[in-house]
Design a protein around this motif. Structure first.
Motif, PDB file in Angstrom:
ATOM      1  N   CYS A  99       0.690  -1.104  -0.209  1.00 38.91           N
ATOM      2  CA  CYS A  99       0.003   0.022   0.028  1.00 38.91           C
ATOM      3  C   CYS A  99       0.937   1.295   0.037  1.00 38.91           C
ATOM      4  O   CYS A  99       1.967   0.874   0.156  1.00 38.91           O
ATOM      5  CB  CYS A  99      -0.982  -0.013   1.160  1.00 38.91           C
ATOM      6  SG  CYS A  99      -0.129   0.278   2.970  1.00 38.91           S
ATOM      7  N   TYR A 100       0.241   2.486  -0.368  1.00 37.84           N
ATOM      8  CA  TYR A 100       0.935   3.593  -0.218  1.00 37.84           C
ATOM      9  C   TYR A 100       0.831   4.257   1.270  1.00 37.84           C
ATOM     10  O   TYR A 100      -0.325   3.869   2.065  1.00 37.84           O
ATOM     11  CB  TYR A 100       0.619   4.754  -1.253  1.00 37.84           C
ATOM     12  CG  TYR A 100       1.001   4.316  -2.610  1.00 37.84           C
ATOM     13  CD1 TYR A 100       2.263   3.723  -2.793  1.00 37.84           C
ATOM     14  CD2 TYR A 100      -0.067   4.600  -3.625  1.00 37.84           C
ATOM     15  CE1 TYR A 100       2.704   3.590  -4.119  1.00 37.84           C
ATOM     16  CE2 TYR A 100       0.212   3.899  -5.004  1.00 37.84           C
ATOM     17  CZ  TYR A 100       1.609   3.541  -5.185  1.00 37.84           C
ATOM     18  OH  TYR A 100       2.072   3.119  -6.350  1.00 37.84           O
ATOM     19  N   LEU A 101       1.683   4.976   1.922  1.00 36.81           N
ATOM     20  CA  LEU A 101       1.552   5.453   3.120  1.00 36.81           C
ATOM     21  C   LEU A 101       1.783   7.081   3.167  1.00 36.81           C
ATOM     22  O   LEU A 101       2.372   7.611   2.119  1.00 36.81           O
ATOM     23  CB  LEU A 101       2.566   5.015   4.069  1.00 36.81           C
ATOM     24  CG  LEU A 101       2.883   3.577   4.173  1.00 36.81           C
ATOM     25  CD1 LEU A 101       4.415   3.426   4.825  1.00 36.81           C
ATOM     26  CD2 LEU A 101       1.764   2.971   5.105  1.00 36.81           C
ATOM     27  N   SER A 102       0.952   7.551   4.103  1.00 38.94           N
ATOM     28  CA  SER A 102       0.698   9.029   3.988  1.00 38.94           C
ATOM     29  C   SER A 102       2.116   9.462   4.856  1.00 38.94           C
ATOM     30  O   SER A 102       2.220   8.986   5.926  1.00 38.94           O
ATOM     31  CB  SER A 102      -0.331   9.563   4.636  1.00 38.94           C
ATOM     32  OG  SER A 102      -0.020  10.935   5.288  1.00 38.94           O
ATOM     33  N   LYS A 103       2.978  10.270   4.396  1.00 43.41           N
ATOM     34  CA  LYS A 103       4.139  10.827   5.145  1.00 43.41           C
ATOM     35  C   LYS A 103       3.693  11.569   6.567  1.00 43.41           C
ATOM     36  O   LYS A 103       4.501  11.251   7.372  1.00 43.41           O
ATOM     37  CB  LYS A 103       4.980  11.519   4.474  1.00 43.41           C
ATOM     38  CG  LYS A 103       5.861  10.611   3.079  1.00 43.41           C
ATOM     39  CD  LYS A 103       6.992  11.449   2.635  1.00 43.41           C
ATOM     40  CE  LYS A 103       7.661  10.711   1.620  1.00 43.41           C
ATOM     41  NZ  LYS A 103       8.818  11.341   1.116  1.00 43.41           N
ATOM     42  N   ASP A 104       2.745  12.114   6.398  1.00 41.13           N
ATOM     43  CA  ASP A 104       2.414  13.069   7.649  1.00 41.13           C
ATOM     44  C   ASP A 104       1.940  11.804   8.778  1.00 41.13           C
ATOM     45  O   ASP A 104       2.206  12.255   9.754  1.00 41.13           O
ATOM     46  CB  ASP A 104       1.051  13.550   7.180  1.00 41.13           C
ATOM     47  CG  ASP A 104       1.384  14.847   6.447  1.00 41.13           C
ATOM     48  OD1 ASP A 104       2.476  15.229   6.492  1.00 41.13           O
ATOM     49  OD2 ASP A 104       0.453  15.434   5.900  1.00 41.13           O
ATOM     50  N   GLU A 105       1.333  10.835   8.307  1.00 44.21           N
ATOM     51  CA  GLU A 105       1.045   9.733   9.509  1.00 44.21           C
ATOM     52  C   GLU A 105       2.259   9.066  10.025  1.00 44.21           C
ATOM     53  O   GLU A 105       2.265   8.611  11.110  1.00 44.21           O
ATOM     54  CB  GLU A 105      -0.094   8.596   8.848  1.00 44.21           C
ATOM     55  CG  GLU A 105      -1.438   9.335   8.446  1.00 44.21           C
ATOM     56  CD  GLU A 105      -1.936   9.649   9.821  1.00 44.21           C
ATOM     57  OE1 GLU A 105      -1.767   8.938  10.840  1.00 44.21           O
ATOM     58  OE2 GLU A 105      -2.751  11.016   9.883  1.00 44.21           O
ATOM     59  N   VAL A 106       3.399   8.776   8.853  1.00 44.69           N
ATOM     60  CA  VAL A 106       4.527   8.179   9.246  1.00 44.69           C
ATOM     61  C   VAL A 106       5.286   9.020  10.329  1.00 44.69           C
ATOM     62  O   VAL A 106       5.688   8.461  11.121  1.00 44.69           O
ATOM     63  CB  VAL A 106       5.418   7.900   8.061  1.00 44.69           C
ATOM     64  CG1 VAL A 106       6.823   7.381   8.371  1.00 44.69           C
ATOM     65  CG2 VAL A 106       4.668   6.974   7.165  1.00 44.69           C
TER      66      VAL A 106
END
Length: 297
Positions: free
Chosen positions: A202-209
């Protein structure tokens, strides 16, 4: 030939440490090596973490047995992963040797598993490795990306591909190559998006990471979650990711033009095509792609 290089070095290691276990990892282990690729070896034994003495002892022994070219051997004991770099004296094959790196062997096993799952993956990765090698972008320290990074983004590309037949053994590799260049050269948002290949991908939101990272740290430009070590960013050292994006973008433009039905009426300048980095490889792959261009959607 490469197996003989491994055996010569292994004899020197066993002479120093008879109970040591020498294993091959990296591209030679997975079968994804180019003629110019180096051999990666890891030595397992009772070595203290952070102790550089084994590196220097092995370097001395390799010189003594004349296994290495005299001026080629280097001990990088201050690197993130301390290694010995050398060139075999008989074959001129380059070799990197590290100690007690368990994740290196696990990564090789992971790559083999994904090769079985996606039959087209080895062909795509080998073409891309040669593509980057021709531009001196196949190493992090030259402003490129590592082979492991390249493999992981290729896996992600196939995992999240909109067409089911993209992962079949009969998939058109040339079409997939264009689509890979299109995704990572034009559409992928490097500023906001990270990559995960675990659990189907999946793709990840960098803000969440970033919320789970220590204060002062943020995801790298090419953020790729390490499937073997959660919390580790495989792309963190790829400072030249934007240069890689640019060559992917230009390759997409050139290849797309080459297979277009109206390309013969609007030919690209020949010298421009070679500057795009397709060179000798481009001619052959344009033919492969155009032979079944209708597969592209």
């Amino acid at each position: 030939m490469r197996r003989e290089v491994v055996e010569r070095i292994e004899r020197v290691i066993k002479d120093l440490w008879p109970t040591a276990d020498v294993q091959v990892f990296g591209s030679f282990s997975t079968g994804l090596y180019l003629p110019t690729s180096d051999i990666d070896l890891v030595v397992f034994g009772k070595f203290r973490e952070g102790d550089s003495l084994p590196l220097w002892r092995l370097e001395e022994a390799l010189r003594k047995h004349k296994v290495v070219e005299e001026n080629s051997v280097k001990v990088l004991d201050k690197a993130t992963v301390p290694i010995i770099k050398l060139t075999d004296s008989l074959t001129e094959v380059k070799v990197d040797i590290s100690f007690n790196m368990k994740n290196a062997v696990k990564a090789a096993a992971l790559i083999k598993d994904y090769k079985k799952k996606y039959p087209v993956l080895p062909y795509l990765v080998l073409v891309l490795k040669q593509f980057l090698l021709q531009r001196d972008m196949n190493e992090v320290f030259t402003g490129g990306i590592s082979s492991y990074c390249l493999f992981l983004i290729a896996v992600s590309f196939l995992q999240l591909h909109s067409r089911e037949d993209a992962c079949s053994p009969n998939a058109n590799t040339g079409v997939l190559l264009i689509e890979f260049f299109e995704l990572y050269g034009r559409h992928f948002n490097y500023l906001k998006t990270g990559i995960r290949i675990k659990d189907g991908g999946c793709y990840l939101s960098k803000d969440e990471v970033q919320k789970s990272m220590l204060d002062g740290y943020r995801p790298s430009l090419l953020y790729i979650e390490d499937p073997l070590q959660p919390g580790n960013d495989v792309g963190r050292s790829s400072y030249g990711a934007m240069q890689v994006k640019q060559v992917f973008d230009y390759a997409y433009m050139v290849l797309s033009h080459a297979v277009s039905p109206i390309a013969k009426y609007y030919p690209n300048n020949h010298s421009e095509r070679y500057r795009a980095g397709l060179g000798l490889m481009g001619e052959g792959y344009c033919h492969i792609i155009s032979s079944d261009g209708r597969n592209r959607r």
